[in-house]
Motif scaffolding. Sequence first.
Motif, PDB file in Angstrom:
ATOM      1  N   LEU A  68       0.588  -1.276   0.081  1.00 51.08           N
ATOM      2  CA  LEU A  68      -0.063  -0.023  -0.034  1.00 51.08           C
ATOM      3  C   LEU A  68       0.892   1.122   0.072  1.00 51.08           C
ATOM      4  N   LEU A  69       2.061   1.174   0.862  1.00 54.85           N
ATOM      5  CA  LEU A  69       2.886   2.491   0.730  1.00 54.85           C
ATOM      6  C   LEU A  69       3.405   2.681  -0.512  1.00 54.85           C
ATOM      7  N   GLN A  70       3.739   1.383  -0.890  1.00 52.37           N
ATOM      8  CA  GLN A  70       4.453   1.728  -2.488  1.00 52.37           C
ATOM      9  C   GLN A  70       3.455   2.300  -3.463  1.00 52.37           C
ATOM     10  N   LEU A  71       2.092   1.827  -3.451  1.00 53.34           N
ATOM     11  CA  LEU A  71       1.086   2.454  -4.310  1.00 53.34           C
ATOM     12  C   LEU A  71       0.969   3.846  -4.037  1.00 53.34           C
ATOM     13  N   GLU A  72       0.639   4.298  -2.896  1.00 54.48           N
ATOM     14  CA  GLU A  72       0.062   5.553  -2.394  1.00 54.48           C
ATOM     15  C   GLU A  72       1.141   6.516  -1.481  1.00 54.48           C
ATOM     16  N   GLY A  73       2.041   5.890  -0.786  1.00 61.07           N
ATOM     17  CA  GLY A  73       3.005   6.636  -0.370  1.00 61.07           C
ATOM     18  C   GLY A  73       2.490   7.244   1.195  1.00 61.07           C
ATOM     19  N   ARG A  74       1.248   6.882   1.831  1.00 62.89           N
ATOM     20  CA  ARG A  74       0.927   6.962   2.863  1.00 62.89           C
ATOM     21  C   ARG A  74      -0.271   6.229   3.450  1.00 62.89           C
ATOM     22  N   ILE A  75      -0.518   6.314   4.678  1.00 59.60           N
ATOM     23  CA  ILE A  75      -1.876   5.730   5.008  1.00 59.60           C
ATOM     24  C   ILE A  75      -2.546   6.824   6.007  1.00 59.60           C
ATOM     25  N   ASP A  76      -3.682   7.082   5.732  1.00 62.41           N
ATOM     26  CA  ASP A  76      -4.248   8.330   6.687  1.00 62.41           C
ATOM     27  C   ASP A  76      -5.404   7.558   7.636  1.00 62.41           C
ATOM     28  N   LEU A  77      -5.912   6.238   7.468  1.00 57.93           N
ATOM     29  CA  LEU A  77      -6.910   5.649   8.090  1.00 57.93           C
ATOM     30  C   LEU A  77      -6.746   4.265   8.173  1.00 57.93           C
ATOM     31  N   LEU A  78      -6.550   3.714   9.299  1.00 57.57           N
ATOM     32  CA  LEU A  78      -6.660   2.123   9.509  1.00 57.57           C
ATOM     33  C   LEU A  78      -7.925   1.671  10.063  1.00 57.57           C
ATOM     34  N   VAL A  79      -8.760   0.694   9.562  1.00 60.03           N
ATOM     35  CA  VAL A  79      -9.885   0.176  10.201  1.00 60.03           C
ATOM     36  C   VAL A  79      -9.573  -1.144  10.497  1.00 60.03           C
ATOM     37  N   ASN A  80      -9.645  -1.424  11.733  1.00 63.60           N
ATOM     38  CA  ASN A  80      -9.274  -2.806  12.144  1.00 63.60           C
ATOM     39  C   ASN A  80     -10.470  -3.445  12.338  1.00 63.60           C
ATOM     40  N   ASN A  81     -10.924  -4.385  11.321  1.00 59.42           N
ATOM     41  CA  ASN A  81     -12.304  -4.882  11.624  1.00 59.42           C
ATOM     42  C   ASN A  81     -12.023  -6.627  11.546  1.00 59.42           C
ATOM     43  N   ALA A  82     -10.987  -7.088  11.173  1.00 58.74           N
ATOM     44  CA  ALA A  82     -10.701  -8.611  10.760  1.00 58.74           C
ATOM     45  C   ALA A  82     -11.205  -9.392  12.269  1.00 58.74           C
ATOM     46  N   GLY A  83     -11.944 -10.221  12.235  1.00 58.83           N
ATOM     47  CA  GLY A  83     -11.973 -11.078  13.315  1.00 58.83           C
ATOM     48  C   GLY A  83     -12.923 -12.421  13.191  1.00 58.83           C
ATOM     49  N   THR A 114      -1.591  -2.454  13.960  1.00 57.97           N
ATOM     50  CA  THR A 114      -1.463  -1.041  14.253  1.00 57.97           C
ATOM     51  C   THR A 114       0.245  -0.857  14.351  1.00 57.97           C
ATOM     52  N   ARG A 115       0.992  -1.956  14.807  1.00 60.30           N
ATOM     53  CA  ARG A 115       2.416  -1.562  14.758  1.00 60.30           C
ATOM     54  C   ARG A 115       3.069  -1.392  13.183  1.00 60.30           C
ATOM     55  N   ALA A 116       2.407  -1.930  12.355  1.00 59.32           N
ATOM     56  CA  ALA A 116       2.693  -1.938  10.957  1.00 59.32           C
ATOM     57  C   ALA A 116       2.597  -0.494  10.396  1.00 59.32           C
ATOM     58  N   VAL A 117       1.503   0.354  10.811  1.00 55.30           N
ATOM     59  CA  VAL A 117       1.073   1.638  10.333  1.00 55.30           C
ATOM     60  C   VAL A 117       1.762   2.790  11.169  1.00 55.30           C
ATOM     61  N   LEU A 118       1.863   2.558  12.276  1.00 57.90           N
ATOM     62  CA  LEU A 118       2.152   3.561  13.239  1.00 57.90           C
ATOM     63  C   LEU A 118       3.472   4.337  12.742  1.00 57.90           C
ATOM     64  N   PRO A 119       4.454   3.642  12.239  1.00 57.28           N
ATOM     65  CA  PRO A 119       5.716   4.351  12.064  1.00 57.28           C
ATOM     66  C   PRO A 119       5.521   5.482  10.758  1.00 57.28           C
ATOM     67  N   HIS A 120       4.616   4.851  10.014  1.00 59.90           N
ATOM     68  CA  HIS A 120       4.461   5.853   8.655  1.00 59.90           C
ATOM     69  C   HIS A 120       3.348   6.879   9.262  1.00 59.90           C
ATOM     70  N   MET A 121       2.572   6.760  10.253  1.00 58.23           N
ATOM     71  CA  MET A 121       1.549   7.752  10.494  1.00 58.23           C
ATOM     72  C   MET A 121       2.422   8.931  11.515  1.00 58.23           C
ATOM     73  N   ARG A 122       3.156   8.411  12.311  1.00 53.35           N
ATOM     74  CA  ARG A 122       4.183   9.404  13.009  1.00 53.35           C
ATOM     75  C   ARG A 122       5.012   9.982  12.120  1.00 53.35           C
ATOM     76  N   GLN A 123       5.567   9.656  11.163  1.00 51.00           N
ATOM     77  CA  GLN A 123       6.431  10.355  10.288  1.00 51.00           C
ATOM     78  C   GLN A 123       5.306  11.229   9.411  1.00 51.00           C
ATOM     79  N   GLN A 124       4.238  10.944   9.130  1.00 51.17           N
ATOM     80  CA  GLN A 124       3.294  12.056   8.520  1.00 51.17           C
ATOM     81  C   GLN A 124       2.891  12.984   9.490  1.00 51.17           C
TER      82      GLN A 124
END
Length: 277
Positions: A68-83, A114-124
């Motif tokens: 996703l980061l390769q395609l878009e360069g950022r992530i603004d919203l993560l919805v954790n729904n799987a379960g 959450t751990r996967a996306v947080l470094p990128h959100m912090r950088q943003q």
Amino acid sequence: MTMKKRKIALVTGASSGIGRATAELLAKAGYQVYGTSRRGAEANGGAFEMLPLDVTSDVSVDAAVGRLLQLEGRIDLLVNNAGFGVAPAGAEESSMEQARSIFDTNFFGLIRMTRAVLPHMRQQGSGRIINIGSVLGFLPMPYGALYAATKHAIEGYSESLDHELRTRGIRVSVIEPAYTKTPFDANLLEPDAKLEEYREIRTAVNQRVKEVMATADLPDVVAEVVLKAANATQPKLRYTAGGLASRLRLLRKYAPAGLVDAGIRKDLRLDAARGVK
């Protein structure tokens, strides 16, 4: 949203139910949405793209977020729904293996994402994380102990995380639906260590749940609350989804504990099922 300012959203468990309804509504609202499922299917009518992802695998999570980061360069919203859930049964009717499995998906899967996306959100310096919880996260259901435990864990994790991240421009919210008509509820796993002692009450509680599900909310009700939380200027930590969920939240907050206890037992007909007067 203009194309230039279009926000990027990642929704786990988006092949059906709440996840799919959420992904479709976010796309309609102007987000560039990527859904995920273990199969990575694309049966979504083109409203959003799908990525293969297994939330129980570190490698799979890192690959999907990296793509996703390769395609878009950022992530603004993560919805954790799987379960997933286990059909109503006594707590001791699930093996330790089944207990670990439901936590690995419902709770540790959420942590992996959450751990996967947080470094990128912090950088943003910005981002939103929305976790799909349940009213069972604040009002446990008898004969649903393991699922309720995962949702309690999500509540605690989310509240702590929101305190940690809000000064970095990132907010965390939990959505708390009640009964919702989804394939999730139609495909609950059977407990893998059934005991004859629980057969009668297990059957009775399952029947009661089926009755309530007949009038349950549609996934769209939850999706609308997710969108509200995602777009809020000052998001709340907790959002109930649907009228029943709101009533249960008020009941839990203001009603005496004894009244709540009696209400749960009466609604599920626990004492009647066991012949208690």
